[in-house]
Motif scaffolding. Structure first.
Motif, PDB file in Angstrom:
ATOM      1  N   SER A  54      41.049  60.532  24.668  1.00 12.20           N
ATOM      2  CA  SER A  54      42.417  60.420  25.777  1.00 12.20           C
ATOM      3  C   SER A  54      42.931  59.785  26.717  1.00 12.20           C
ATOM      4  CB  SER A  54      42.355  62.038  26.276  1.00 12.20           C
ATOM      5  OG  SER A  54      41.909  62.387  26.823  1.00 12.20           O
ATOM      6  N   ALA A  55      44.083  59.496  27.025  1.00 11.37           N
ATOM      7  CA  ALA A  55      44.833  58.733  27.908  1.00 11.37           C
ATOM      8  C   ALA A  55      44.159  58.675  29.165  1.00 11.37           C
ATOM      9  CB  ALA A  55      46.130  59.476  28.345  1.00 11.37           C
ATOM     10  N   ALA A  56      43.372  59.884  29.557  1.00 13.57           N
ATOM     11  CA  ALA A  56      42.601  59.969  30.822  1.00 13.57           C
ATOM     12  C   ALA A  56      41.254  59.674  30.632  1.00 13.57           C
ATOM     13  CB  ALA A  56      42.210  61.787  31.196  1.00 13.57           C
ATOM     14  N   ASP A  57      40.505  60.025  30.055  1.00 14.51           N
ATOM     15  CA  ASP A  57      39.412  59.126  29.300  1.00 14.51           C
ATOM     16  C   ASP A  57      39.539  57.998  29.515  1.00 14.51           C
ATOM     17  OD1 ASP A  57      38.144  61.018  28.996  1.00 14.51           O
ATOM     18  OD2 ASP A  57      38.161  61.259  26.721  1.00 14.51           O
ATOM     19  N   ARG A  58      40.740  57.141  28.760  1.00 13.11           N
ATOM     20  CA  ARG A  58      40.595  55.752  29.228  1.00 13.11           C
ATOM     21  C   ARG A  58      41.026  55.272  30.334  1.00 13.11           C
ATOM     22  NH1 ARG A  58      43.398  57.019  23.770  1.00 13.11           N
ATOM     23  NH2 ARG A  58      44.922  57.005  24.820  1.00 13.11           N
ATOM     24  N   MET A  59      41.757  56.243  31.231  1.00 18.98           N
ATOM     25  CA  MET A  59      41.979  55.775  32.724  1.00 18.98           C
ATOM     26  C   MET A  59      40.687  55.757  33.599  1.00 18.98           C
ATOM     27  SD  MET A  59      45.226  57.902  34.042  1.00 18.98           S
ATOM     28  CE  MET A  59      47.160  57.551  32.686  1.00 18.98           C
ATOM     29  N   ALA A  60      39.424  56.600  33.369  1.00 17.91           N
ATOM     30  CA  ALA A  60      38.509  56.725  33.940  1.00 17.91           C
ATOM     31  C   ALA A  60      37.362  55.894  32.953  1.00 17.91           C
ATOM     32  CB  ALA A  60      37.807  57.943  32.921  1.00 17.91           C
ATOM     33  N   ALA A  61      37.537  55.261  32.072  1.00 15.22           N
ATOM     34  CA  ALA A  61      36.691  53.851  32.063  1.00 15.22           C
ATOM     35  C   ALA A  61      37.417  52.543  32.771  1.00 15.22           C
ATOM     36  CB  ALA A  61      36.879  53.681  30.536  1.00 15.22           C
ATOM     37  N   LEU A  62      38.205  52.602  32.903  1.00 16.92           N
ATOM     38  CA  LEU A  62      38.822  51.641  34.196  1.00 16.92           C
ATOM     39  C   LEU A  62      38.225  51.929  35.215  1.00 16.92           C
ATOM     40  CD1 LEU A  62      40.506  48.987  34.281  1.00 16.92           C
ATOM     41  CD2 LEU A  62      42.633  50.381  34.978  1.00 16.92           C
ATOM     42  N   THR A 112      36.328  47.170  42.002  1.00 14.54           N
ATOM     43  CA  THR A 112      35.089  47.691  42.382  1.00 14.54           C
ATOM     44  C   THR A 112      36.235  48.005  43.953  1.00 14.54           C
ATOM     45  OG1 THR A 112      36.606  45.068  42.743  1.00 14.54           O
ATOM     46  CG2 THR A 112      34.324  45.941  41.917  1.00 14.54           C
ATOM     47  N   ARG A 113      37.723  47.832  43.951  1.00 17.76           N
ATOM     48  CA  ARG A 113      38.679  48.407  45.322  1.00 17.76           C
ATOM     49  C   ARG A 113      38.214  49.899  44.803  1.00 17.76           C
ATOM     50  NH1 ARG A 113      44.060  43.888  46.321  1.00 17.76           N
ATOM     51  NH2 ARG A 113      41.955  42.384  46.733  1.00 17.76           N
ATOM     52  N   GLN A 114      39.032  50.763  46.824  1.00 16.15           N
ATOM     53  CA  GLN A 114      38.918  51.965  46.655  1.00 16.15           C
ATOM     54  C   GLN A 114      40.147  52.756  46.124  1.00 16.15           C
ATOM     55  OE1 GLN A 114      34.923  53.169  47.695  1.00 16.15           O
ATOM     56  NE2 GLN A 114      37.061  55.130  47.865  1.00 16.15           N
ATOM     57  N   ARG A 115      41.054  51.562  46.277  1.00 19.26           N
ATOM     58  CA  ARG A 115      42.655  51.873  45.612  1.00 19.26           C
ATOM     59  C   ARG A 115      43.096  51.311  44.644  1.00 19.26           C
ATOM     60  NH1 ARG A 115      47.700  52.630  49.687  1.00 19.26           N
ATOM     61  NH2 ARG A 115      49.390  52.487  48.742  1.00 19.26           N
ATOM     62  N   VAL A 116      43.574  52.358  43.737  1.00 20.29           N
ATOM     63  CA  VAL A 116      44.053  51.153  42.989  1.00 20.29           C
ATOM     64  C   VAL A 116      45.018  51.881  41.708  1.00 20.29           C
ATOM     65  CG1 VAL A 116      43.116  51.169  39.633  1.00 20.29           C
ATOM     66  CG2 VAL A 116      41.311  51.225  41.822  1.00 20.29           C
ATOM     67  N   ASP A 117      46.243  50.647  41.519  1.00 19.46           N
ATOM     68  CA  ASP A 117      47.506  51.308  41.204  1.00 19.46           C
ATOM     69  C   ASP A 117      47.256  51.921  40.061  1.00 19.46           C
ATOM     70  OD1 ASP A 117      50.363  49.843  42.028  1.00 19.46           O
ATOM     71  OD2 ASP A 117      49.577  49.609  39.386  1.00 19.46           O
ATOM     72  N   PHE A 118      48.295  53.094  40.517  1.00 19.79           N
ATOM     73  CA  PHE A 118      47.982  53.635  38.854  1.00 19.79           C
ATOM     74  C   PHE A 118      48.875  52.766  38.107  1.00 19.79           C
ATOM     75  CE2 PHE A 118      50.753  56.786  36.084  1.00 19.79           C
ATOM     76  CZ  PHE A 118      49.378  57.826  35.625  1.00 19.79           C
ATOM     77  N   GLY A 119      49.825  51.961  38.111  1.00 19.81           N
ATOM     78  CA  GLY A 119      50.245  51.287  36.658  1.00 19.81           C
ATOM     79  C   GLY A 119      49.218  50.684  35.717  1.00 19.81           C
ATOM     80  N   ALA A 120      48.212  49.972  36.627  1.00 21.01           N
ATOM     81  CA  ALA A 120      46.923  49.419  35.533  1.00 21.01           C
ATOM     82  C   ALA A 120      46.664  50.607  34.469  1.00 21.01           C
ATOM     83  CB  ALA A 120      45.867  49.054  37.066  1.00 21.01           C
ATOM     84  N   LEU A 121      46.126  51.892  35.116  1.00 20.25           N
ATOM     85  CA  LEU A 121      45.483  52.912  35.241  1.00 20.25           C
ATOM     86  C   LEU A 121      46.903  53.306  33.880  1.00 20.25           C
ATOM     87  CD1 LEU A 121      44.815  55.561  37.823  1.00 20.25           C
ATOM     88  CD2 LEU A 121      43.053  53.991  36.352  1.00 20.25           C
ATOM     89  N   ALA A 122      47.969  53.074  33.719  1.00 16.11           N
ATOM     90  CA  ALA A 122      48.895  53.578  32.860  1.00 16.11           C
ATOM     91  C   ALA A 122      48.914  52.934  31.648  1.00 16.11           C
ATOM     92  CB  ALA A 122      50.315  53.962  33.255  1.00 16.11           C
ATOM     93  N   GLY A 123      48.815  51.059  31.376  1.00 15.10           N
ATOM     94  CA  GLY A 123      48.366  50.238  30.732  1.00 15.10           C
ATOM     95  C   GLY A 123      47.302  50.312  30.349  1.00 15.10           C
ATOM     96  N   ALA A 124      46.153  50.994  30.606  1.00  6.12           N
ATOM     97  CA  ALA A 124      44.673  51.068  29.765  1.00  6.12           C
ATOM     98  C   ALA A 124      45.011  52.676  28.538  1.00  6.12           C
ATOM     99  CB  ALA A 124      43.625  51.008  31.411  1.00  6.12           C
ATOM    100  N   ALA A 125      46.024  53.545  28.963  1.00  3.52           N
ATOM    101  CA  ALA A 125      46.190  54.301  28.317  1.00  3.52           C
ATOM    102  C   ALA A 125      47.217  53.774  27.207  1.00  3.52           C
ATOM    103  CB  ALA A 125      46.466  55.237  29.629  1.00  3.52           C
ATOM    104  N   ASP A 126      47.731  53.243  27.655  1.00  7.28           N
ATOM    105  CA  ASP A 126      48.513  52.534  26.309  1.00  7.28           C
ATOM    106  C   ASP A 126      47.914  51.408  25.572  1.00  7.28           C
ATOM    107  OD1 ASP A 126      51.082  53.453  27.475  1.00  7.28           O
ATOM    108  OD2 ASP A 126      51.546  52.278  28.546  1.00  7.28           O
ATOM    109  N   ALA A 127      46.560  51.438  25.929  1.00  8.10           N
ATOM    110  CA  ALA A 127      46.201  49.538  25.378  1.00  8.10           C
ATOM    111  C   ALA A 127      45.356  50.916  24.438  1.00  8.10           C
ATOM    112  CB  ALA A 127      45.412  49.536  26.229  1.00  8.10           C
TER     113      ALA A 127
END
Length: 358
Positions: free
Chosen positions: A2-10, A15-30
């Motif tokens: 799922s998209a949530a699983d792919r985001m979780a994997a990313l 290493t940073r605490q704060r992660v840009d949501f655009g990067a997570l959305a990109g992982a879901a799209d990929a």
């Protein structure tokens, strides 16, 4: 996946605490070629973000500014990874200690404490009457590192009285020696905290007409002065030139006065004469132009100035609390040369009439 699983994997790779949501959305799209053009993409990403939060894998923004409201449903601009959990501390494995370290069997000690005590335990077991040697030597012998015990006197087991350098470590501190110069035979020592004032006084005392009036001159400041004071005894003994009067001339600021107090305590513990303020120099310094400095609190100023006699402590306290200090440089070489008159007894001028009560 799922998209949530792919985001979780990313998220696991960040290493940073704060992660840009655009990067997570990109992982879901990929991971889903159809998602990028799907009319439901925004809904799927919003649901995935909530799933990450529900699983405890991410924290969503709380404020409005943390969300993109350009379309519906709103999407987070970023997520925050939860802080890494620390593994539970392990209770060190109980071990047998010699009688001198019996306290270690009845109190909680950290792994680091046991690592410190282990080699000491072996020393007391195998060489209970070992010769007392320099601390750096013992440190190298026990830990393979001559600096391992450098600050051992500040360790909580030492400050609380459980561990003793002589009794347990069979060692003694060997601080760098106090820089001392025997300028004449008189039985007194003047310690100066500042290099400029030291150099000026060395020049003046080195050409003093009556050499019988001149004694020792030393340079020392801060922690080095406090640590090195006991080494003065060795210099006195080696030169067969003991003293009955020790004076200190430090800056009139919190650091200088606190150092003076600690040095005075160290001198007393080492069996040296009481460390007195060089009142003649201080009285002259107080007549010079002070420099601006962040003001001290009344309590701090009063406590620091307590080393001085009342007639100086009061004006110095007022000086420090009004945001002023006086450093040695304010009483420069020409003023020092004028102050110290060869026609008058030298020690009396330096002491300014001070008595041994200080």
């Amino acid at each position: 996946m799922s998209a949530a699983d792919r985001m979780a994997a990313l998220l696991t790779t960040q290493t940073r605490q704060r992660v840009d949501f655009g990067a997570l959305a990109g992982a879901a799209d990929a991971g889903d070629s159809s998602l990028a053009n799907s009319p439901r993409r925004r809904r799927i990403l919003a649901d995935a973000a909530r799933t990450l939060a529900t699983r405890g894998l991410a924290t969503l923004p709380k404020g409005k500014d943390g969300w993109d409201h350009s379309a519906h449903p709103p999407l987070p601009r970023w997520v925050r990874r939860p802080p890494a959990t620390r593994p539970p501390g392990r209770q060190p494995t109980p071990r047998a200690y010699v009688e001198q370290l019996a306290f270690a069997t009845t109190m909680y000690l950290s792994t680091a404490d046991h690592a410190l005590l282990g080699p000491i335990n072996a020393l007391l077991r195998d060489e209970p009457d070992a010769e007392v040697v320099p601390l750096a030597d013992r440190s190298y012998q026990l830990y393979g590192d001559e600096k391992r015990l450098k600050n051992i006197e500040r360790h909580h087991l030492v400050t609380k009285g459980f561990l003793n350098l002589t009794t347990h470590l069979r060692a003694r501190p060997t601080p760098a020696p106090l820089a001392m110069f025997e300028l004449g035979p008189a039985p007194w020592l003047l310690i100066v905290e500042n290099t400029a004032a030291f150099t000026s006084l060395r020049e003046i005392l080195g050409t003093w007409p009556d050499r019988s009036q001149v004694g020792w001159l030393a340079f020392g400041e801060g922690d080095h002065l406090i640590a090195s004071l006991p080494t003065a005894l060795t210099s006195f003994r080696e030169r067969h030139h003991p003293v009955n009067t020790m004076l200190l001339y430090a800056d009139l600021d919190l650091d200088g006065l606190r150092c003076a107090q600690k040095a005075s305590e160290r001198a007393r513990a080492a069996g040296l004469p009481p460390l007195q303020p060089a009142l003649g120099l201080y009285q002259a310094l107080l007549n010079q132009t002070p420099r601006v400095h962040p003001p001290a609190t009344t309590d701090d100023a009063h406590t620091a100035a307590a080393w001085l006699p009342p007639e100086l402590a009061e004006p110095v306290t007022e000086l420090l609390t009004t945001g002023l200090v006086l450093r040695h440089e304010a009483l420069a070489l020409p003023q020092l040369r004028t102050l110290l008159n060869p026609a008058s007894p030298l020690l009396h001028q330096i002491r300014g009439g001070a008595t041994s009560q200080f």
